[in-house]
Design a protein around this motif. Structure first.
Motif, PDB file in Angstrom:
ATOM      1  N   ASP A  37       5.213  -2.082  44.625  1.00  0.00           N
ATOM      2  CA  ASP A  37       4.019  -1.903  45.448  1.00  0.00           C
ATOM      3  C   ASP A  37       4.244  -0.788  46.468  1.00  0.00           C
ATOM      4  O   ASP A  37       5.366  -0.346  46.685  1.00  0.00           O
ATOM      5  CB  ASP A  37       3.628  -3.199  46.156  1.00  0.00           C
ATOM      6  N   VAL A  97       2.464  -0.965  49.553  1.00  0.00           N
ATOM      7  CA  VAL A  97       1.747  -1.491  50.717  1.00  0.00           C
ATOM      8  C   VAL A  97       2.329  -1.022  52.052  1.00  0.00           C
ATOM      9  O   VAL A  97       1.589  -0.484  52.887  1.00  0.00           O
ATOM     10  CB  VAL A  97       1.638  -3.038  50.640  1.00  0.00           C
ATOM     11  N   ILE A 138       1.777   2.873  52.539  1.00  0.00           N
ATOM     12  CA  ILE A 138       0.373   3.227  52.788  1.00  0.00           C
ATOM     13  C   ILE A 138      -0.061   2.714  54.163  1.00  0.00           C
ATOM     14  O   ILE A 138      -0.745   3.420  54.904  1.00  0.00           O
ATOM     15  CB  ILE A 138      -0.541   2.721  51.647  1.00  0.00           C
ATOM     16  N   ARG A 178      -6.963   3.340  53.227  1.00  0.00           N
ATOM     17  CA  ARG A 178      -5.988   2.511  52.490  1.00  0.00           C
ATOM     18  C   ARG A 178      -6.414   2.395  51.020  1.00  0.00           C
ATOM     19  O   ARG A 178      -5.610   2.573  50.108  1.00  0.00           O
ATOM     20  CB  ARG A 178      -5.888   1.128  53.142  1.00  0.00           C
ATOM     21  N   GLU A 179      -7.699   2.128  50.792  1.00  0.00           N
ATOM     22  CA  GLU A 179      -8.228   1.996  49.431  1.00  0.00           C
ATOM     23  C   GLU A 179      -8.084   3.311  48.663  1.00  0.00           C
ATOM     24  O   GLU A 179      -7.657   3.330  47.508  1.00  0.00           O
ATOM     25  CB  GLU A 179      -9.714   1.626  49.532  1.00  0.00           C
ATOM     26  N   THR A 199      -4.362   4.080  47.865  1.00  0.00           N
ATOM     27  CA  THR A 199      -3.874   3.167  46.821  1.00  0.00           C
ATOM     28  C   THR A 199      -4.354   3.647  45.454  1.00  0.00           C
ATOM     29  O   THR A 199      -3.575   3.721  44.500  1.00  0.00           O
ATOM     30  CB  THR A 199      -4.353   1.718  47.093  1.00  0.00           C
ATOM     31  N   LYS A 206      -1.852   5.374  42.518  1.00  0.00           N
ATOM     32  CA  LYS A 206      -1.460   4.296  41.600  1.00  0.00           C
ATOM     33  C   LYS A 206      -0.703   4.747  40.346  1.00  0.00           C
ATOM     34  O   LYS A 206       0.156   4.017  39.885  1.00  0.00           O
ATOM     35  CB  LYS A 206      -2.650   3.394  41.290  1.00  0.00           C
TER      36      LYS A 206
END
Length: 163
Positions: A11, A13, A16, A46-47, A50, A54
């Motif tokens: 990940d 997370v 980010i 953030r969206e 991501t 990805k």
């Protein structure tokens, strides 16, 4: 489940979150953006990050894709930042007033760092240890490419925050 047993975490997370928090704090320091707007901006950024990262996130080779993940303002606004800012009604001219005219933000697995100005010092925002040793010898990262060909010594900038 984003953690593979025994392998590096897949990940992104924390990285980010560090990048989003940093850009949001830059907007917050000018006091022109409300907390509610900052929350919307942070969520949108953030969206977007991501989604953008990805297929370009390689914990086993953290510098692979570094240039693709690099967020850059160089008298030209990074499209990911301007898209997130448009969600809260910030125009490009407003963004240019609120953010540094020269900003480079590197979002790599296990490390997030930034530089303000072309000759500024590189500051680490987030650092984690990989679960297995990572070799970066011979790798040309976004950071290293920026450092090549530089003749002037780095200047240190102090970022002050006033409330």
């Amino acid at each position: 489940q984003s953690q593979r047993r025994g392998g590096p975490r897949a990940d992104m997370v924390p990285e980010i979150a560090a990048a989003v928090g940093f850009v949001s704090s830059l907007l917050r320091t000018r006091g022109c953006v409300s907390e509610q707007q900052l929350q919307v901006f942070s969520g949108a950024l953030r969206e977007a990050l991501t989604e953008h990262y990805k297929h370009h996130w390689f914990p086993e080779k953290p510098f692979k894709g570094s240039g693709y993940r690099c967020i850059r303002i160089n008298h030209k606004m990074d499209p990911i930042i301007s898209k997130a800012a448009s969600q809260i009604g910030l125009s490009l001219p407003q963004l240019y007033q609120l953010l540094p005219s020269e900003l480079t933000l590197w979002v790599d697995p296990y490390e997030v760092s930034y530089r303000i100005g072309e000759d500024g010092s590189i500051c680490v925002l987030y650092e984690a240890t990989a679960t297995k040793p990572v070799s970066s010898y011979g790798m040309l990262t976004c950071k290293n490419q920026m450092m090549l060909g530089r003749t002037s010594p780095s200047k240190n900038y102090i970022m002050t925050v006033s409330s």
